[in-house]
Design a protein around this motif. Sequence first.
Motif, short mmCIF file in Angstrom:
data_model
loop_
_atom_site.label_atom_id
_atom_site.label_comp_id
_atom_site.label_asym_id
_atom_site.label_seq_id
_atom_site.Cartn_x
_atom_site.Cartn_y
_atom_site.Cartn_z
N TYR A 118 -13.36 -6.85 -9.73
CA TYR A 118 -12.58 -5.66 -9.69
C TYR A 118 -12.31 -5.15 -11.72
CZ TYR A 118 -10.47 -6.41 -5.09
OH TYR A 118 -10.81 -6.82 -3.62
N SER A 124 -11.89 -1.59 -11.65
CA SER A 124 -10.27 -0.93 -11.00
C SER A 124 -9.03 -2.11 -11.17
CB SER A 124 -10.71 -1.34 -9.59
OG SER A 124 -8.95 -0.83 -8.80
N PRO A 125 -8.84 -2.70 -11.95
CA PRO A 125 -8.95 -1.76 -13.34
C PRO A 125 -9.34 -1.71 -14.58
CG PRO A 125 -6.50 -2.59 -13.95
CD PRO A 125 -7.37 -2.99 -12.61
N GLU A 132 -7.90 3.72 -14.90
CA GLU A 132 -8.88 3.11 -14.34
C GLU A 132 -9.74 5.03 -13.23
OE1 GLU A 132 -8.47 1.26 -9.78
OE2 GLU A 132 -6.34 1.86 -9.51
N ALA A 134 -11.54 5.79 -10.91
CA ALA A 134 -10.70 6.46 -9.55
C ALA A 134 -10.06 6.62 -8.87
CB ALA A 134 -11.06 5.24 -8.31
N ALA A 135 -10.25 8.19 -8.61
CA ALA A 135 -9.17 9.59 -8.10
C ALA A 135 -8.12 9.00 -6.86
CB ALA A 135 -9.57 10.44 -7.50
N ARG A 136 -9.08 8.18 -5.98
CA ARG A 136 -7.72 7.23 -4.91
C ARG A 136 -7.98 5.99 -5.19
NH1 ARG A 136 -5.67 11.47 -3.11
NH2 ARG A 136 -4.44 10.17 -1.31
N TYR A 137 -7.07 5.33 -4.44
CA TYR A 137 -7.32 4.01 -4.25
C TYR A 137 -6.63 3.13 -3.40
CZ TYR A 137 -6.55 -1.24 -5.86
OH TYR A 137 -6.00 -2.59 -6.02
N SER A 138 -7.12 2.41 -2.69
CA SER A 138 -6.36 1.65 -1.06
C SER A 138 -6.23 0.06 -1.09
CB SER A 138 -6.68 1.85 0.13
OG SER A 138 -7.58 1.89 0.18
N GLY A 139 -7.06 -0.64 -2.33
CA GLY A 139 -6.89 -1.83 -2.61
C GLY A 139 -7.63 -2.97 -1.74
N GLU A 140 -6.56 -3.70 -1.36
CA GLU A 140 -7.34 -4.63 -0.14
C GLU A 140 -6.07 -4.34 1.34
OE1 GLU A 140 -6.88 -8.49 -2.37
OE2 GLU A 140 -8.61 -7.91 -2.97
N SER A 141 -6.12 -3.00 0.94
CA SER A 141 -5.39 -3.03 2.69
C SER A 141 -5.72 -2.56 3.64
CB SER A 141 -4.25 -2.48 2.41
OG SER A 141 -4.67 -0.17 1.56
N ARG A 142 -7.19 -2.05 3.20
CA ARG A 142 -7.94 -1.03 3.84
C ARG A 142 -10.00 -2.14 3.76
NH1 ARG A 142 -6.28 4.19 2.76
NH2 ARG A 142 -4.38 4.39 3.25
N ASN A 146 -10.87 -5.71 2.49
CA ASN A 146 -9.61 -6.66 3.36
C ASN A 146 -10.18 -7.51 3.74
OD1 ASN A 146 -11.09 -4.94 5.58
ND2 ASN A 146 -8.88 -4.33 6.62
N ASN A 149 -9.24 -11.26 2.66
CA ASN A 149 -8.55 -12.68 3.53
C ASN A 149 -9.40 -13.06 3.84
OD1 ASN A 149 -5.82 -10.73 2.90
ND2 ASN A 149 -6.93 -9.21 3.67
N ASP B 160 -1.90 4.60 -12.11
CA ASP B 160 -2.97 5.57 -11.97
C ASP B 160 -3.13 6.03 -10.51
OD1 ASP B 160 -3.51 4.38 -14.29
OD2 ASP B 160 -4.96 2.75 -13.82
N HIS B 161 -2.19 6.33 -9.42
CA HIS B 161 -2.28 6.93 -8.30
C HIS B 161 -0.65 6.97 -8.13
CE1 HIS B 161 -6.32 5.86 -8.06
NE2 HIS B 161 -6.31 5.02 -8.87
N GLU B 163 0.81 8.50 -5.67
CA GLU B 163 0.26 8.14 -4.58
C GLU B 163 0.86 7.42 -3.74
OE1 GLU B 163 -1.97 9.37 -6.03
OE2 GLU B 163 -3.83 8.29 -5.15
N ASN B 164 0.71 6.31 -4.54
CA ASN B 164 0.79 5.55 -3.67
C ASN B 164 2.12 5.07 -4.06
OD1 ASN B 164 -1.56 4.94 -3.34
ND2 ASN B 164 -2.40 3.44 -4.58
N GLY B 201 -1.27 -5.51 0.52
CA GLY B 201 -2.67 -5.25 0.80
C GLY B 201 -2.94 -4.30 -0.25
N TYR B 202 -2.45 -3.92 -1.40
CA TYR B 202 -2.62 -3.17 -2.32
C TYR B 202 -2.94 -2.85 -3.49
CZ TYR B 202 -1.69 1.73 0.75
OH TYR B 202 -1.44 2.78 1.02
N VAL B 232 -2.20 -14.76 5.74
CA VAL B 232 -3.83 -14.52 6.19
C VAL B 232 -3.40 -15.55 7.52
CG1 VAL B 232 -5.76 -15.88 6.03
CG2 VAL B 232 -5.31 -14.45 3.52
#
Lengths: 269, 252
Positions: A118, A124-125, A132, A134-142, A146, A149, B160-161, B163-164, B201-202, B232
């Motif tokens: 990462y 990231s970062p 970082e 990237a404009a958007r970030y959802s990490g390991e939530s999607r 994900n 896991n 950095d976000h 919106e999160n 998860g983020y 998990v």
Amino acid sequence: MGLAEVSTETGAGRAEIAARTLRTDRWWRLPLIQAVLLTVLLGYVVVRLFLRRDYFVAEYNYLTPLYSPCISTSCTPGSAHFGTIFGDLPVWIPLPIIVFPILLGFRGTCYYYRKAVYRSILQSPTACAVREPAARYSGESRFPFNLMNFHRYFFYLASLLLLINTYDAVLAFFPPGGFGFGLGSLILVANVVLLWGYTLSCHACRHIVGGKLKHFSRHPLRYAMWNRISGLNALHMQFAWASLVSVTLTDVYIMAVAAGWIADLRIVG
Amino acid sequence: MSSHWHHFRVWRGDADGGELVDYPVEVNEGEVVLDIIHRLQQTEAQDLAVRWNCKAGKCGSCSAEINGRPRLMCMTRMSTFADDEVVTVTPLRTFPVIRDLVTDVGFNYVKAREVPSFEPPPGLAPGEYRMQQVDVERSQEFRKCIECYLCQNTCHVVRDHEENKPAFAGPRYLMRVAELEMHPLDVADRRSDVQDDLGLGYCNITKCCTEVCPEHIKITDNALIPMKERVVDRRFDPLVWLGDKIFRRTGS
Ligand code: SF4
Ligand code: SF4
Ligand code: FES
Ligand code: FES
């Protein structure tokens, strides 16, 4: 006060500072070194997988961990320690077709390598307090991250492979014709020790062994094991690098002996 | 006692805008960055806004960014800089600025309230709680937190976000959930909350929270990763999930 009142839109009310970071140290250095190392080592392994030769020294019973277990009838005679499951594999399928995905999955979903990738590859970062890209970030939530896991399953599978690697290292002390060992045998043992260090210090292992318990006092044995594993776990990063380098060097050594570039230094027999 | 002049740059401004202002300032042996900020208040910048209380690294008020690194001003020694090194002090980047070095950290209080509180076993009254030391040790590490919010500020998920922010509680409050999960008397199952409502998860376990924590709490290794493993158990491990269903296992 609801969250909506605290922050509403992007950059809401933040101090206006345009610089990506105000850090003055060489924060890009470590991620850069990591990116280079990871690329070189992974590149070597991938090339090696397709080479399909010089992975076994029949004379001394040396099998490289990258090809273990070799389970196809295409394997060099004597190298299939556990018999063959597959018939001949076409040249474009690497012989370690089962082993490699497990090893890649294990390391690829490892909490430490995740951090390293990462940071150094996905930026990231790149480093802390450095914005970082990237404009958007959802990490390991999607999806897809994900899937990280599922690390635990790779841990189970990789532990089985490690038992086989351990067996291979023992076999390296029993070449055809009786007991005997050389530098290659010692390298295989050192490699297996580092691999055990890496595998036992895994965060999933720490959790399964005892971390998941609420009451240590009711499980004294597991608590003691958890304490031991926690000690190793603090060195997980060190084990991750040491074992990655040792697997590569072990493979290089066995390739060199198998190809006849160097002679194994025999110590006994 | 030796002293010298040092080049400081301090961010001055408010939500409508601001800039880095240069100040030459005297530095004496043994001083910390907060001492220098105070000297500026006494001399050239009498209206400089700064929040601080203890000057001992324990109240968590004086968080700022020094040469781009989130730090406590009272715990950053001037001796760590070369005499000719410019020292830049800016407010925390992740929170709205009020004035100069002071930010509105209200985000963290909102998140604190979103964590479901401690839930003792039914029928157990306060005063009847009995726990063994080995069972509380893990959560005691997390109690060292001084709520400086340096971790919350550094975490790239919100830094950095913007919106999160609604979806993510930040390392400090994910650690609070871990503290309760590991608490020997807490009976709530927090694994779904922490994933769905608090945004575990983020986190991509890149450890910046751990790097900046002035209390040296191993936030990622001891709180966040163990929480991810607990999620998990519940979400991604069919064997454990099935076992829990069949045997109706609760607290182990
Ligand atoms: S480890 Fe997770 S919570 Fe901590 S700074 Fe990184 S992303 Fe944020
Ligand atoms: S966990 Fe550490 S960095 Fe985060 S608020 Fe607490 S003391 Fe500060
Ligand atoms: S966390 Fe690295 S191998 Fe499991
Ligand atoms: S003033 Fe209290 S932590 Fe710095």
